[in-house]
Scaffold this motif. Structure first.
Motif, PDB file in Angstrom:
ATOM      1  N   ASP A  29       0.812  -1.217   0.000  1.00  0.00           N
ATOM      2  CA  ASP A  29       0.000   0.000   0.000  1.00  0.00           C
ATOM      3  C   ASP A  29       0.847   1.269   0.000  1.00  0.00           C
ATOM      4  O   ASP A  29       0.366   2.335   0.372  1.00  0.00           O
ATOM      5  N   SER A  30       2.062   1.149  -0.457  1.00  0.00           N
ATOM      6  CA  SER A  30       2.951   2.308  -0.462  1.00  0.00           C
ATOM      7  C   SER A  30       2.404   3.453  -1.307  1.00  0.00           C
ATOM      8  O   SER A  30       2.653   4.626  -0.999  1.00  0.00           O
ATOM      9  N   ASP A  31       1.644   3.137  -2.347  1.00  0.00           N
ATOM     10  CA  ASP A  31       1.122   4.190  -3.232  1.00  0.00           C
ATOM     11  C   ASP A  31      -0.377   4.430  -3.023  1.00  0.00           C
ATOM     12  O   ASP A  31      -1.027   5.052  -3.870  1.00  0.00           O
ATOM     13  N   GLU A  32      -0.931   3.943  -1.912  1.00  0.00           N
ATOM     14  CA  GLU A  32      -2.350   4.146  -1.626  1.00  0.00           C
ATOM     15  C   GLU A  32      -2.535   5.311  -0.662  1.00  0.00           C
ATOM     16  O   GLU A  32      -1.801   5.444   0.318  1.00  0.00           O
ATOM     17  N   LYS A  33      -3.536   6.148  -0.919  1.00  0.00           N
ATOM     18  CA  LYS A  33      -3.794   7.297  -0.042  1.00  0.00           C
ATOM     19  C   LYS A  33      -4.337   6.873   1.316  1.00  0.00           C
ATOM     20  O   LYS A  33      -4.129   7.550   2.318  1.00  0.00           O
ATOM     21  N   PHE A  34      -5.042   5.720   1.336  1.00  0.00           N
ATOM     22  CA  PHE A  34      -5.665   5.270   2.580  1.00  0.00           C
ATOM     23  C   PHE A  34      -5.340   3.805   2.829  1.00  0.00           C
ATOM     24  O   PHE A  34      -5.279   3.003   1.889  1.00  0.00           O
ATOM     25  N   LEU A  35      -5.127   3.473   4.091  1.00  0.00           N
ATOM     26  CA  LEU A  35      -5.093   2.084   4.503  1.00  0.00           C
ATOM     27  C   LEU A  35      -6.527   1.649   4.753  1.00  0.00           C
ATOM     28  O   LEU A  35      -7.292   2.351   5.416  1.00  0.00           O
ATOM     29  N   ARG A  36      -6.914   0.499   4.243  1.00  0.00           N
ATOM     30  CA  ARG A  36      -8.276  -0.001   4.414  1.00  0.00           C
ATOM     31  C   ARG A  36      -8.245  -1.100   5.470  1.00  0.00           C
ATOM     32  O   ARG A  36      -7.760  -2.207   5.232  1.00  0.00           O
ATOM     33  N   LEU A  37      -8.752  -0.780   6.640  1.00  0.00           N
ATOM     34  CA  LEU A  37      -8.645  -1.663   7.799  1.00  0.00           C
ATOM     35  C   LEU A  37      -9.965  -2.362   8.069  1.00  0.00           C
ATOM     36  O   LEU A  37     -11.035  -1.756   8.000  1.00  0.00           O
ATOM     37  N   ILE A  38      -9.863  -3.653   8.398  1.00  0.00           N
ATOM     38  CA  ILE A  38     -11.048  -4.464   8.666  1.00  0.00           C
ATOM     39  C   ILE A  38     -10.796  -5.313   9.906  1.00  0.00           C
ATOM     40  O   ILE A  38      -9.729  -5.244  10.529  1.00  0.00           O
ATOM     41  N   ASP A  39     -11.798  -6.118  10.237  1.00  0.00           N
ATOM     42  CA  ASP A  39     -11.744  -6.974  11.424  1.00  0.00           C
ATOM     43  C   ASP A  39     -10.401  -7.703  11.522  1.00  0.00           C
ATOM     44  O   ASP A  39      -9.943  -8.326  10.555  1.00  0.00           O
ATOM     45  N   GLY A  40      -9.786  -7.629  12.709  1.00  0.00           N
ATOM     46  CA  GLY A  40      -8.452  -8.190  12.891  1.00  0.00           C
ATOM     47  C   GLY A  40      -8.350  -9.672  12.666  1.00  0.00           C
ATOM     48  O   GLY A  40      -7.253 -10.199  12.443  1.00  0.00           O
ATOM     49  N   GLY A  41      -9.478 -10.390  12.693  1.00  0.00           N
ATOM     50  CA  GLY A  41      -9.445 -11.830  12.498  1.00  0.00           C
ATOM     51  C   GLY A  41      -9.842 -12.286  11.116  1.00  0.00           C
ATOM     52  O   GLY A  41      -9.931 -13.491  10.875  1.00  0.00           O
ATOM     53  N   GLU A  42     -10.048 -11.354  10.172  1.00  0.00           N
ATOM     54  CA  GLU A  42     -10.536 -11.749   8.853  1.00  0.00           C
ATOM     55  C   GLU A  42      -9.499 -12.506   8.032  1.00  0.00           C
ATOM     56  O   GLU A  42      -9.834 -13.104   7.012  1.00  0.00           O
ATOM     57  N   GLY A  43      -8.249 -12.502   8.453  1.00  0.00           N
ATOM     58  CA  GLY A  43      -7.258 -13.340   7.791  1.00  0.00           C
ATOM     59  C   GLY A  43      -7.211 -14.737   8.363  1.00  0.00           C
ATOM     60  O   GLY A  43      -6.461 -15.583   7.879  1.00  0.00           O
ATOM     61  N   GLY A  44      -7.986 -14.985   9.423  1.00  0.00           N
ATOM     62  CA  GLY A  44      -8.000 -16.304  10.048  1.00  0.00           C
ATOM     63  C   GLY A  44      -7.355 -16.330  11.418  1.00  0.00           C
ATOM     64  O   GLY A  44      -7.615 -17.222  12.213  1.00  0.00           O
ATOM     65  N   GLU A  45      -6.484 -15.346  11.704  1.00  0.00           N
ATOM     66  CA  GLU A  45      -5.778 -15.309  12.983  1.00  0.00           C
ATOM     67  C   GLU A  45      -6.671 -14.593  14.003  1.00  0.00           C
ATOM     68  O   GLU A  45      -6.452 -13.443  14.365  1.00  0.00           O
ATOM     69  N   VAL A  46      -7.709 -15.294  14.487  1.00  0.00           N
ATOM     70  CA  VAL A  46      -8.732 -14.665  15.311  1.00  0.00           C
ATOM     71  C   VAL A  46      -8.244 -14.426  16.734  1.00  0.00           C
ATOM     72  O   VAL A  46      -8.795 -13.589  17.444  1.00  0.00           O
ATOM     73  N   THR A  47      -7.225 -15.131  17.165  1.00  0.00           N
ATOM     74  CA  THR A  47      -6.562 -14.823  18.433  1.00  0.00           C
ATOM     75  C   THR A  47      -5.306 -14.023  18.110  1.00  0.00           C
ATOM     76  O   THR A  47      -4.484 -14.475  17.308  1.00  0.00           O
ATOM     77  N   PRO A  48      -5.123 -12.844  18.703  1.00  0.00           N
ATOM     78  CA  PRO A  48      -4.035 -11.943  18.279  1.00  0.00           C
ATOM     79  C   PRO A  48      -2.670 -12.312  18.870  1.00  0.00           C
ATOM     80  O   PRO A  48      -2.136 -11.649  19.752  1.00  0.00           O
ATOM     81  N   TYR A  49      -2.092 -13.385  18.321  1.00  0.00           N
ATOM     82  CA  TYR A  49      -0.752 -13.791  18.744  1.00  0.00           C
ATOM     83  C   TYR A  49       0.332 -12.870  18.196  1.00  0.00           C
ATOM     84  O   TYR A  49       1.365 -12.659  18.829  1.00  0.00           O
ATOM     85  N   GLN A  50       0.110 -12.339  16.982  1.00  0.00           N
ATOM     86  CA  GLN A  50       1.192 -11.713  16.222  1.00  0.00           C
ATOM     87  C   GLN A  50       1.984 -10.658  17.003  1.00  0.00           C
ATOM     88  O   GLN A  50       3.215 -10.695  16.993  1.00  0.00           O
ATOM     89  N   PRO A  51       1.348  -9.712  17.705  1.00  0.00           N
ATOM     90  CA  PRO A  51       2.169  -8.727  18.427  1.00  0.00           C
ATOM     91  C   PRO A  51       3.065  -9.358  19.494  1.00  0.00           C
ATOM     92  O   PRO A  51       4.114  -8.811  19.834  1.00  0.00           O
ATOM     93  N   LEU A  52       2.661 -10.518  20.007  1.00  0.00           N
ATOM     94  CA  LEU A  52       3.416 -11.178  21.063  1.00  0.00           C
ATOM     95  C   LEU A  52       4.533 -12.049  20.494  1.00  0.00           C
ATOM     96  O   LEU A  52       5.337 -12.603  21.246  1.00  0.00           O
ATOM     97  N   LEU A  53       4.595 -12.150  19.164  1.00  0.00           N
ATOM     98  CA  LEU A  53       5.675 -12.887  18.506  1.00  0.00           C
ATOM     99  C   LEU A  53       6.811 -11.971  18.078  1.00  0.00           C
ATOM    100  O   LEU A  53       7.852 -12.454  17.628  1.00  0.00           O
TER     101      LEU A  53
END
Length: 618
Positions: A422-446
């Motif tokens: 999204d380097s050339d996009e004016k806006f970041l399009r943000l949606i539900d944090g679990g829509e990629g499948g990672e419904v438990t938010p481990y990532q910041p703790l990794l």
């Protein structure tokens, strides 16, 4: 098929023009402000790629908490465990006591609470009550105090409501958080916190006329932001609805009052001035949102050789973003950059925006599930969210803005052009944090710079047809970490739902990452909503998209979730009765200290050897 101005929860809305709605007190407070940036302002901080670094404010918060708060918290927890061990007639291995009583050996503990609506928020609250030193039952049980000893808490979707509500209310007990305070805060100068107002539907909280006026007030609330030149999407409307249910200042008596700000003006960055943050008394909260990005949505990059991924709206390879009180950004290798949360929405280093980081907006970005209803005109029309989409589309001119996602002015425009999609996009399009499948938010703790040794994960995602958990989020999280193995390490977990089912891994507490002789990845203490506890009739298997959550239902789910949290792996006693594992609190302490035991090159022994053989998946 995707629509560029998209969706709503409401039907039967009058076609009142948004342009003629009077500017409300909430609209003024919700509208971001522009002013000259303070001298020396930098809107982008690179974290580095080979050796990532924490933001300086986060690093100060965590180091101060570890120095001034955590040694006493770990010692208090140790006393609770020692009392439990004595009552059971067992002896703790020496290394457990040594790790918990030595500040230089204390584990870095993270708490990850899954998404899944009200149900997930309540499931997490009950588990954290089990870990809370303020709860006498938990202290006597032998688990109270781990909450106070944790360094981080992460949430997304329903647990993002939970975390933002908890933080802005200055970290009350979890029963007070859900059901309201007992009255001791009644004389506070701050707006009264009344607990979660789940008895009111998000968009139809009264009779037909009251609900119509209420929904029009939601629209009025966002008009100041639109007139100031910022994009307005359904995420903004959703933000105002969430604030009326979870933020300070709204009560059952005034929820329909248009002269009350209903949480407008409470920003995520402003929470840093609250006593609980000034005293470093709360684990550092992080909220996660997923993203829709044109360049990566077309193909799925992850390796499917170990089994199919969890079903998702977007591929796991899309960037994940995290919000905290100081910074917003991503440690994902394609970006590795952050911007100050208090200046979200700023166009450049000269003109800074403040007030964009409303807590309701952050929570709604993390819980923006609208994209799942926007795959075709037919499904959009058939869903009750179509009405507001039509009204917004008819009255707001926003070419190219997709209404089903949060539109965050891109602070990383032009950054990492070769890797960041999204380097050339004016806006970041943000949606539900679990829509990629990672419904438990481990990532910041990794994130390796955070050095998390142990993760206590609370997973209540509705994976199957009866809305219980089957382990899909754990599988997806492991798959995502493997995509970015240079940045994240995840312990070995089952690669199929069939293994979770056949071994009953979601029906009792399970430890992952304890079957290794290396300490690259954290140990995960996994507690899932896979079945009712000890043969009780199920009450915790809601879908996760409920719009009404009355207090009696909240109480039933909270109590049953507490039983799930405290049962461990049930045993059959000498009388032939099935009961909670009496050694579960000891086994929990063994898991919490296991990574530091490994780093100290101590051998498992005694009760911990027995516990790990019982709870550790391998």
């Amino acid at each position: 098929m995707r629509h560029s101005a998209t969706i709503s929860f409401c039907i039967g809305l009058g076609l009142l023009s948004l342009h003629v709605l009077a500017e409300s007190v909430a609209s003024k407070a919700f509208t971001p402000k522009l002013s000259r940036c303070p001298p020396g302002t930098a809107l982008v901080r690179s974290t580095g790629t080979t050796k990532q670094t924490l933001g300086p404010d986060e690093e100060r918060y965590i180091s101060t908490r570890k120095r001034q708060v955590l040694p006493a918290a770990w010692t208090s927890y140790l006393h609770s465990i020692e009392s439990k061990a004595k009552a059971l007639g067992v002896v703790l291995p020496e290394y457990v006591s040594h790790v918990l009583s030595s500040p230089n050996l204390n584990p870095t503990l993270g708490l990850a609470i899954s998404g899944g609506g009200y149900k997930a928020a309540t499931f997490g609250a009950a588990h954290l009550t089990m870990l809370d030193a303020r709860n006498e039952t938990s202290v006597k049980f032998g688990t109270g105090g781990l909450l106070q000893a944790a360094s981080y808490m992460t949430g997304l979707s329903g647990s993002a409501w939970f975390l933002t509500s908890l933080a802005q209310a200055n970290f009350p007990t979890f029963e007070e958080l859900i059901f309201g305070p007992s009255g001791r805060e009644r004389h506070s100068k701050e707006p009264l916190y009344s607990g979660w107002l789940g008895q009111f539907d998000y968009f139809q909280p009264g009779n037909a006329n009251q609900s119509l006026e209420y929904r029009n007030s939601l629209l009025s609330d966002v008009m100041g932001k639109f007139n100031a030149g910022f994009p307005v999407t359904l995420i903004d409307i959703w933000a105002r609805a969430l604030s009326r249910h979870f933020a300070n200042g709204t009560t059952p008596k005034n929820i329909l009052d248009e002269d009350v700000p209903h949480g407008a003006g409470i920003t995520l960055s402003s929470l840093s001035s609250l006593p609980v943050f000034q005293e470093h008394a709360i684990p550092f909260p992080i909220v996660v949102a997923a993203s829709i990005t044109k360049k990566l949505n077309a193909s799925n990059f992850f390796n499917q050789s170990d089994g199919p991924p969890a079903p998702s709206v977007v591929p796991l390879s899309n960037p994940l973003y995290e919000f905290n009180i100081f910074e917003t950004g991503s440690y994902d290798p394609m970006l590795t950059a952050f911007t100050p949360t208090k200046f979200l929405g700023s166009p450049n280093d000269s003109i800074c925006v403040t007030g964009f980081d409303q807590i309701g907006y952050v929570a709604s970005c993390s819980a923006g599930i609208f994209s799942i209803f926007n795959d075709s005109a037919g499904s959009l029309e058939a869903n009750p969210i179509g009405g507001l989409f039509l009204q917004m589309n008819a009255t707001l001119s926003q070419p190219g803005i997709e209404l089903d996602a949060g539109a965050l002015p891109n602070p990383f425009f032009g950054h990492a052009k070769e890797m960041f999609p999204d380097s050339d996009e004016k806006f970041l399009r943000l949606i539900d944090g679990g829509e990629g499948g990672e419904v438990t938010p481990y990532q910041p703790l990794l994130v390796k710079a955070r050095g998390v040794d142990t993760i206590f994960a609370m997973d209540s995602q509705a994976d199957n047809e009866i809305s219980f958990t089957d382990g899909l989020s754990v599988i997806a999280s492991q798959q995502r970490a493997s995509l970015f193995s240079s940045a994240y390490s995840f312990p070995r977990v089952p690669t199929s739902v069939e293994t979770f089912k056949s071994e009953g891994l979601t029906k009792h507490a399970t430890f992952f990452g304890c079957d290794t002789t290396t300490s690259d990845a954290p140990v995960i203490i996994y507690s899932a909503n896979g079945a009712p506890p000890l043969g009780q009739p199920p009450v915790t298997n809601l879908s996760g998209i409920e719009t009404v959550f009355p207090p009696d239902q909240a109480r039933a789910i909270f109590d049953q979730s507490f039983d799930i949290a405290t049962q461990g792996i049930p045993i059959t006693n000498v009388h032939g009765e099935v009961e909670k594992d009496p050694e579960w609190p000891i086994c929990l302490a063994c898991a919490v200290t296991d990574r530091m035991r490994l780093k100290a090159k101590a051998e498992r022994s005694g009760i911990c050897a027995t516990c790990m053989a019982r709870y550790c998946w391998s």
